[in-house]
Scaffold this motif. Structure first.
Motif, short mmCIF file in Angstrom:
data_model
loop_
_atom_site.label_atom_id
_atom_site.label_comp_id
_atom_site.label_asym_id
_atom_site.label_seq_id
_atom_site.Cartn_x
_atom_site.Cartn_y
_atom_site.Cartn_z
N ALA A 115 0.89 -1.51 0.04
CA ALA A 115 0.09 -0.03 -0.14
C ALA A 115 0.86 1.23 0.27
CB ALA A 115 -1.18 -0.17 1.23
N PRO A 116 1.89 1.64 -1.10
CA PRO A 116 2.72 2.66 -0.94
C PRO A 116 1.93 4.00 -0.78
CG PRO A 116 1.98 1.56 -3.26
CD PRO A 116 1.95 0.68 -2.50
N GLY A 117 2.42 4.61 -0.41
CA GLY A 117 1.93 6.30 0.15
C GLY A 117 0.24 6.23 0.80
N ARG A 118 -0.02 5.48 1.79
CA ARG A 118 -1.07 4.94 2.28
C ARG A 118 -0.56 6.20 3.46
NH1 ARG A 118 -2.72 -0.24 5.22
NH2 ARG A 118 -0.67 -0.13 5.15
N ARG A 119 -1.43 7.03 3.72
CA ARG A 119 -1.28 7.84 5.19
C ARG A 119 -1.59 6.80 6.18
NH1 ARG A 119 -3.93 13.44 7.24
NH2 ARG A 119 -2.96 13.84 9.66
N VAL A 120 -0.49 6.84 7.18
CA VAL A 120 -1.00 5.84 8.74
C VAL A 120 -1.23 6.47 9.77
CG1 VAL A 120 0.11 3.83 10.17
CG2 VAL A 120 0.65 4.22 7.13
N TRP A 121 -0.03 7.84 9.59
CA TRP A 121 -0.44 8.17 11.09
C TRP A 121 -1.31 9.70 11.10
CZ3 TRP A 121 0.67 5.45 15.20
CH2 TRP A 121 1.77 4.25 15.00
N PHE A 122 -2.26 9.33 11.88
CA PHE A 122 -2.19 10.51 12.48
C PHE A 122 -2.10 12.22 12.89
CE2 PHE A 122 -5.91 13.62 15.06
CZ PHE A 122 -6.74 13.66 13.81
N GLN A 123 -2.25 12.17 14.22
CA GLN A 123 -1.07 12.96 15.04
C GLN A 123 -0.55 12.51 16.16
OE1 GLN A 123 -3.40 16.65 15.49
NE2 GLN A 123 -4.81 15.80 16.93
N TYR A 124 0.11 12.93 16.88
CA TYR A 124 0.96 12.94 18.13
C TYR A 124 -0.13 13.21 19.55
CZ TYR A 124 4.89 15.55 18.12
OH TYR A 124 5.18 16.43 18.57
N TRP A 125 0.33 13.52 20.73
CA TRP A 125 -0.23 13.92 21.83
C TRP A 125 1.31 14.06 22.67
CZ3 TRP A 125 -3.16 11.60 19.28
CH2 TRP A 125 -4.53 12.16 18.83
N ASP A 126 1.71 15.14 23.40
CA ASP A 126 3.28 14.72 24.15
C ASP A 126 2.43 15.62 25.93
OD1 ASP A 126 4.71 17.80 24.24
OD2 ASP A 126 4.41 16.89 21.88
N THR A 127 3.35 14.92 26.62
CA THR A 127 2.68 16.29 27.98
C THR A 127 4.78 16.39 27.95
OG1 THR A 127 0.35 15.64 27.77
CG2 THR A 127 1.60 16.32 30.25
#
Length: 193
Positions: A115-127
């Motif tokens: 699945a080349p080019g498929r977007r896997v990650w949304f975003q991240y949160w950090d504290t």
């Protein structure tokens, strides 16, 4: 407000959160809790091979760039990690480290799934963890996250988190101290069920 007076960035709401993305503030040498989720919470890292790709990439990138992982847990659609940032200018900032983890893990997953080019990650949160109690509670939370999600009865049974390593390798005093810090009231973006 005239268009020329509009800010280029969205304004924070009353709690200080951006409407479209979490705020990322980084200070070298700090302790951080990081949570990242896949796009649309899709369970893309299914099975031992894919979970190992994510876990090995997360730990490898962080260690390669001077970060010290303290606790971690990876799942088909998200992960949690508590890590100590490198002090000074020698290490990779958090944003760049996470970007590297996401890029490498997405490419490998997409290669496996053709699945080349498929977007896997949304975003991240950090504290940034500035209080000792918060640090211990989040280590405990991260290691017990497989139990929270109903995957195992005992965190040490889950292969893709730090709980088994922690119980075998951490100093007894430190391990007992972490266990005393409840994690039930820890506020973490964790609605991945």
């Amino acid at each position: 407000m005239p268009s020329s007076d509009r800010p280029s960035e969205p304004l924070p709401d009353k709690q200080g959160w951006w409407h479209h993305a979490p705020i990322h503030r980084f200070e070298p040498g700090g302790a951080y809790m990081i949570t990242a989720g896949t796009l649309h919470k899709r369970p893309l890292f299914t099975g031992d091979t894919r979970l190992s790709i994510l876990e090995d990439t997360l730990l490898g990138v962080f260690r390669e760039h001077g970060w010290q992982p303290q606790a971690w847990a990876v799942f088909p659609n998200h992960y949690h990690c508590v890590a100590l940032a490198p002090a000074g200018d020698g290490g990779l900032p958090l944003r760049d480290a996470v970007r590297c983890v996401h890029s490498l893990s997405a490419r490998e997953l997409n290669r496996l799934d053709s699945a080349p080019g498929r977007r896997v990650w949304f975003q991240y949160w950090d504290t940034r963890l500035t209080y000792e109690k918060s640090y211990y509670a989040r280590i405990n939370y991260t290691q017990n996250n497989p139990v929270k999600h109903g995957l195992v009865a005992c965190a040490e049974q889950y292969a893709h988190c730090s709980a088994a390593w922690f119980s075998q390798n951490a100093d007894d005093v430190f391990r007992r101290k972490v266990a005393t810090f409840g994690y039930g009231r820890v506020s973490v973006a964790d609605d991945f069920d």
